[in-house]
Design a protein around this motif. Sequence first.
Motif, PDB file in Angstrom:
ATOM      1  N   ALA A 108     -67.820  -4.757 -12.082  1.00 44.33           N
ATOM      2  CA  ALA A 108     -67.240  -3.133 -11.391  1.00 44.33           C
ATOM      3  C   ALA A 108     -67.354  -1.341 -12.542  1.00 44.33           C
ATOM      4  CB  ALA A 108     -66.512  -2.859  -9.928  1.00 44.33           C
ATOM      5  N   ALA A 109     -66.770  -2.571 -13.731  1.00 42.41           N
ATOM      6  CA  ALA A 109     -66.803  -1.427 -14.783  1.00 42.41           C
ATOM      7  C   ALA A 109     -68.029  -0.875 -15.355  1.00 42.41           C
ATOM      8  CB  ALA A 109     -65.323  -2.028 -15.416  1.00 42.41           C
ATOM      9  N   LEU A 110     -68.505  -1.617 -15.764  1.00 41.69           N
ATOM     10  CA  LEU A 110     -69.648  -1.673 -16.530  1.00 41.69           C
ATOM     11  C   LEU A 110     -70.628  -0.017 -16.263  1.00 41.69           C
ATOM     12  CD1 LEU A 110     -71.267  -4.657 -16.894  1.00 41.69           C
ATOM     13  CD2 LEU A 110     -69.323  -3.585 -18.833  1.00 41.69           C
ATOM     14  N   PRO A 111     -70.739  -0.110 -16.062  1.00 39.81           N
ATOM     15  CA  PRO A 111     -71.689   1.729 -15.348  1.00 39.81           C
ATOM     16  C   PRO A 111     -70.578   2.908 -16.118  1.00 39.81           C
ATOM     17  CG  PRO A 111     -71.842   0.389 -13.292  1.00 39.81           C
ATOM     18  CD  PRO A 111     -70.328  -0.545 -13.932  1.00 39.81           C
ATOM     19  N   GLU A 112     -69.337   3.034 -15.958  1.00 41.67           N
ATOM     20  CA  GLU A 112     -68.390   3.638 -16.518  1.00 41.67           C
ATOM     21  C   GLU A 112     -67.567   4.492 -17.863  1.00 41.67           C
ATOM     22  OE1 GLU A 112     -65.142   5.132 -13.873  1.00 41.67           O
ATOM     23  OE2 GLU A 112     -65.717   3.220 -12.698  1.00 41.67           O
ATOM     24  N   THR A 113     -68.735   3.098 -19.374  1.00 36.83           N
ATOM     25  CA  THR A 113     -68.682   2.730 -20.245  1.00 36.83           C
ATOM     26  C   THR A 113     -69.852   2.530 -20.636  1.00 36.83           C
ATOM     27  OG1 THR A 113     -69.080   0.091 -20.098  1.00 36.83           O
ATOM     28  CG2 THR A 113     -66.681   1.404 -19.347  1.00 36.83           C
ATOM     29  N   GLN A 114     -69.125   2.344 -22.000  1.00 36.96           N
ATOM     30  CA  GLN A 114     -70.678   1.936 -23.352  1.00 36.96           C
ATOM     31  C   GLN A 114     -71.344   1.176 -24.004  1.00 36.96           C
ATOM     32  OE1 GLN A 114     -68.894   5.490 -26.044  1.00 36.96           O
ATOM     33  NE2 GLN A 114     -71.107   5.560 -26.526  1.00 36.96           N
ATOM     34  N   VAL A 115     -70.665   0.102 -22.896  1.00 37.84           N
ATOM     35  CA  VAL A 115     -71.507  -1.689 -23.442  1.00 37.84           C
ATOM     36  C   VAL A 115     -72.748  -1.988 -22.750  1.00 37.84           C
ATOM     37  CG1 VAL A 115     -70.576  -3.766 -22.827  1.00 37.84           C
ATOM     38  CG2 VAL A 115     -68.787  -2.457 -22.369  1.00 37.84           C
ATOM     39  N   ARG A 116     -73.283  -2.629 -23.538  1.00 35.68           N
ATOM     40  CA  ARG A 116     -75.049  -3.217 -23.867  1.00 35.68           C
ATOM     41  C   ARG A 116     -75.061  -3.949 -23.133  1.00 35.68           C
ATOM     42  NH1 ARG A 116     -76.668  -3.070 -28.728  1.00 35.68           N
ATOM     43  NH2 ARG A 116     -75.237  -1.751 -29.811  1.00 35.68           N
ATOM     44  N   ARG A 117     -73.606  -5.127 -23.962  1.00 32.55           N
ATOM     45  CA  ARG A 117     -74.312  -6.631 -23.666  1.00 32.55           C
ATOM     46  C   ARG A 117     -73.189  -7.216 -23.795  1.00 32.55           C
ATOM     47  NH1 ARG A 117     -78.633  -8.498 -27.049  1.00 32.55           N
ATOM     48  NH2 ARG A 117     -78.143 -10.254 -26.059  1.00 32.55           N
ATOM     49  N   VAL A 118     -73.027  -8.127 -22.818  1.00 29.08           N
ATOM     50  CA  VAL A 118     -71.826  -8.668 -22.437  1.00 29.08           C
ATOM     51  C   VAL A 118     -71.981 -10.300 -22.965  1.00 29.08           C
ATOM     52  CG1 VAL A 118     -70.175  -9.880 -21.023  1.00 29.08           C
ATOM     53  CG2 VAL A 118     -71.561  -7.171 -20.661  1.00 29.08           C
ATOM     54  N   LEU A 119     -70.928 -10.989 -23.652  1.00 31.75           N
ATOM     55  CA  LEU A 119     -70.719 -12.596 -24.364  1.00 31.75           C
ATOM     56  C   LEU A 119     -69.816 -13.543 -23.610  1.00 31.75           C
ATOM     57  CD1 LEU A 119     -72.119 -15.020 -26.423  1.00 31.75           C
ATOM     58  CD2 LEU A 119     -70.009 -13.821 -27.715  1.00 31.75           C
ATOM     59  N   VAL A 120     -70.640 -14.085 -22.346  1.00 33.17           N
ATOM     60  CA  VAL A 120     -69.188 -14.964 -21.336  1.00 33.17           C
ATOM     61  C   VAL A 120     -68.767 -15.703 -21.957  1.00 33.17           C
ATOM     62  CG1 VAL A 120     -68.750 -15.153 -19.485  1.00 33.17           C
ATOM     63  CG2 VAL A 120     -70.377 -12.759 -19.438  1.00 33.17           C
ATOM     64  N   THR A 121     -68.033 -16.541 -21.614  1.00 33.77           N
ATOM     65  CA  THR A 121     -67.075 -18.098 -21.942  1.00 33.77           C
ATOM     66  C   THR A 121     -66.315 -18.389 -21.159  1.00 33.77           C
ATOM     67  OG1 THR A 121     -66.268 -19.500 -23.808  1.00 33.77           O
ATOM     68  CG2 THR A 121     -64.760 -17.414 -22.591  1.00 33.77           C
ATOM     69  N   SER A 122     -65.841 -20.143 -20.571  1.00 35.09           N
ATOM     70  CA  SER A 122     -65.454 -20.472 -19.450  1.00 35.09           C
ATOM     71  C   SER A 122     -64.410 -20.906 -21.080  1.00 35.09           C
ATOM     72  CB  SER A 122     -66.503 -21.135 -18.698  1.00 35.09           C
ATOM     73  OG  SER A 122     -65.539 -21.988 -17.869  1.00 35.09           O
ATOM     74  N   LEU A 123     -63.189 -20.885 -19.717  1.00 36.74           N
ATOM     75  CA  LEU A 123     -61.850 -21.829 -20.663  1.00 36.74           C
ATOM     76  C   LEU A 123     -62.176 -23.190 -20.111  1.00 36.74           C
ATOM     77  CD1 LEU A 123     -58.974 -19.702 -19.700  1.00 36.74           C
ATOM     78  CD2 LEU A 123     -60.455 -19.972 -21.846  1.00 36.74           C
ATOM     79  N   SER A 124     -63.235 -23.595 -19.479  1.00 32.54           N
ATOM     80  CA  SER A 124     -63.414 -25.360 -18.853  1.00 32.54           C
ATOM     81  C   SER A 124     -64.704 -25.654 -19.346  1.00 32.54           C
ATOM     82  CB  SER A 124     -64.314 -25.399 -17.521  1.00 32.54           C
ATOM     83  OG  SER A 124     -64.717 -24.612 -16.693  1.00 32.54           O
ATOM     84  N   ASP A 125     -65.145 -27.071 -19.128  1.00 36.55           N
ATOM     85  CA  ASP A 125     -66.414 -27.678 -20.170  1.00 36.55           C
ATOM     86  C   ASP A 125     -67.582 -27.153 -19.267  1.00 36.55           C
ATOM     87  OD1 ASP A 125     -64.591 -28.102 -21.802  1.00 36.55           O
ATOM     88  OD2 ASP A 125     -64.081 -30.650 -20.718  1.00 36.55           O
ATOM     89  N   THR A 126     -66.718 -26.302 -18.532  1.00 33.39           N
ATOM     90  CA  THR A 126     -68.953 -26.139 -18.151  1.00 33.39           C
ATOM     91  C   THR A 126     -68.874 -24.364 -18.316  1.00 33.39           C
ATOM     92  OG1 THR A 126     -67.544 -24.927 -15.741  1.00 33.39           O
ATOM     93  CG2 THR A 126     -67.912 -27.532 -15.699  1.00 33.39           C
ATOM     94  N   ALA A 127     -70.309 -24.639 -18.061  1.00 33.04           N
ATOM     95  CA  ALA A 127     -71.142 -23.311 -18.031  1.00 33.04           C
ATOM     96  C   ALA A 127     -70.603 -22.498 -16.649  1.00 33.04           C
ATOM     97  CB  ALA A 127     -72.671 -23.062 -18.557  1.00 33.04           C
ATOM     98  N   PRO A 128     -69.788 -20.294 -17.637  1.00 32.64           N
ATOM     99  CA  PRO A 128     -69.934 -20.376 -16.944  1.00 32.64           C
ATOM    100  C   PRO A 128     -70.709 -19.381 -16.302  1.00 32.64           C
ATOM    101  CG  PRO A 128     -70.857 -18.569 -19.097  1.00 32.64           C
ATOM    102  CD  PRO A 128     -70.534 -20.469 -19.407  1.00 32.64           C
ATOM    103  N   ASP A 129     -70.393 -19.322 -15.071  1.00 27.68           N
ATOM    104  CA  ASP A 129     -70.169 -19.065 -13.708  1.00 27.68           C
ATOM    105  C   ASP A 129     -70.869 -16.976 -13.064  1.00 27.68           C
ATOM    106  OD1 ASP A 129     -72.167 -18.779 -10.924  1.00 27.68           O
ATOM    107  OD2 ASP A 129     -70.204 -18.812  -9.723  1.00 27.68           O
ATOM    108  N   LEU A 130     -72.566 -17.046 -14.073  1.00 26.17           N
ATOM    109  CA  LEU A 130     -72.584 -15.292 -13.895  1.00 26.17           C
ATOM    110  C   LEU A 130     -73.256 -14.798 -13.098  1.00 26.17           C
ATOM    111  CD1 LEU A 130     -74.990 -15.947 -17.411  1.00 26.17           C
ATOM    112  CD2 LEU A 130     -72.145 -14.989 -17.619  1.00 26.17           C
ATOM    113  N   PRO A 131     -71.949 -13.525 -12.484  1.00 28.34           N
ATOM    114  CA  PRO A 131     -72.441 -13.087 -11.009  1.00 28.34           C
ATOM    115  C   PRO A 131     -74.426 -12.172 -11.142  1.00 28.34           C
ATOM    116  CG  PRO A 131     -71.304 -11.747 -12.507  1.00 28.34           C
ATOM    117  CD  PRO A 131     -71.234 -13.022 -13.122  1.00 28.34           C
ATOM    118  N   ASP A 132     -74.803 -12.202 -10.122  1.00 25.58           N
ATOM    119  CA  ASP A 132     -75.736 -11.605  -9.509  1.00 25.58           C
ATOM    120  C   ASP A 132     -75.572  -9.957 -10.416  1.00 25.58           C
ATOM    121  OD1 ASP A 132     -76.315 -13.954  -8.734  1.00 25.58           O
ATOM    122  OD2 ASP A 132     -76.875 -13.316  -5.935  1.00 25.58           O
TER     123      ASP A 132
END
Length: 558
Positions: A146-170
């Motif tokens: 929700a926040a990204l459209p109001e910022t200059q962020v163009r790349r996102v790197l996502v991690t998880s605290l669990s051993d599973t791969a992060p669940d990326l939203p649509d």
Amino acid sequence: MDLETYLDDVRARQARVRPANTPDRLVLPLGELSIPGHVDHWARERPGQAAIVHEGRAISYAELAGLVARVAGWLAGAGVRPGDRVAVDLPNCPQFTVAMLAILRLGAVHVPVNPMFQHAELVHELADSGATVLVAVDSVLPVVVAALPETQVRRVLVTSLSDTAPDLPDGLDATPWSEAVAHAPAPEHPADLDALAALNYTGGTTGLPKGCQHTQRHMLYTAATAAAATGHTVETGYVPLCYLPVFWIAGEDLGILNPIVLGGTSVLMTRWDAGAALAAIERHGVTSMVGTVENYLELLEHPDLPARDLSTLKMPMAVSFVRKLTQDVRAAWREAVGAHSVLCEAAYGMTETHTFDATPYGMSAGDKDLLAEPVFCGVPMPGTDIAVVEFGTLHPLPLGEAGEIVVRSPSVMTGYWNRPDATAAQLDRGWLHTGDNGRLDEDGCLHYLGRDKDLIKVKGMSVFPAEVELLLTRHPAVRTAAVVPAADPESGQVPVAFVSLSPDASVSAAELRAWAKTAMAPYKVPLVEVVGEFPMTATGKIRKVELTDRAQRLADER
């Protein structure tokens, strides 16, 4: 007396009382080496030693150096260049340390973000910093999207605290952490210790948070002096238990910078758990920790405490946010853990100074530090000067007289990001105006009296809430006290104390007020209301602003 003559006298007094096993000058264990350079050094010298321990997993210095180089490679591939801002929206976890070091390795700027932030808070810090890349934990992604459209962020790197791969939203184009740690490594950018390296946002007392501009030299100075001033060296070993959030600068110092500079081991906890803390102290030989007084009381009450070996824990440090560190608490800790482990207040500092400016370490004989009124902060770090001046000036005040604390040190920020007005108001010829009330005693030791905005004026006389709170907590029935002002037609203002009681204690507000008349000067005696609980901030402090209306009603009804 001019300021430099005053400082010559203060330094001489401090030299006479500075603990013998602490340095009186700055010593950099590895010299002027960058923070990532320290990791590479220890990876060569101590490759198998654990650099980070988290949730039962140990990451060696060799492994950490490799992870940092590869994540730096991914960041460089994402277009990050020296001076670019990269935001890190993670809780305590190894990925936070890796991301921070990778950013510094490229000469880019680390922007730590509180993962508890909601939309407006996140938008402000991302947009204000101009961050173009964000490293985030998967649990915050709904807020991030929700926040990204109001910022200059163009790349996102996502991690998880669990051993599973992060669940990326649509709708979110993001890269999983696994891809970054598999990237080709990036060489370290030629280190410039004086270049902008971090924007540490501070809430302050008015307006939106401001970014404090810090360099790697600030980081290096703070780590070297803070560790040494609490009795730690490369030779003695440094193993902190850190559950302070590392997105706070105090947690960054304790859990990341100090152990890396000293070649130690950071034992990271994502959240506080007394039983897990006791187990970690014993298993990993923890030497130091910082927690609230409540944390230590919980440890004292934990059934596992008698069976745990805490012989390595020589430097437990407390933060008196709500409960105050008292002689009784210290004595209970000494009785349970041993005389080798002296519980003391952590330090005086603020985000603008990288947090560790003065410490009472080694000054607890006879509980001198706890009997001083009120918060006794000890002597400054080697290379740091602290003065007490007339507010808004650099005119020093006589020892014992209260005024504004100003600080000059190698770790004072270079300024506020994009806020020349605020910078000019705070910085004056290398001195930081803290806005804090304090005084220096006959030994040159600092006593913190509270923020200037909290000062209460009763018929022209100054009442410091911290002092009244400390005195009230000496009553055996009082658990916690919070003092705020209320307007009064006769005296200008009156102090009003909200007090919670210890379990099974019973005392009325009238009885506490009568007792206060025997414990403090008449103009300091507060109106009193006994409460069951306090409104709290997300960082565990009493939200005094919500008590002011109640205080005024109490004063009006008097």
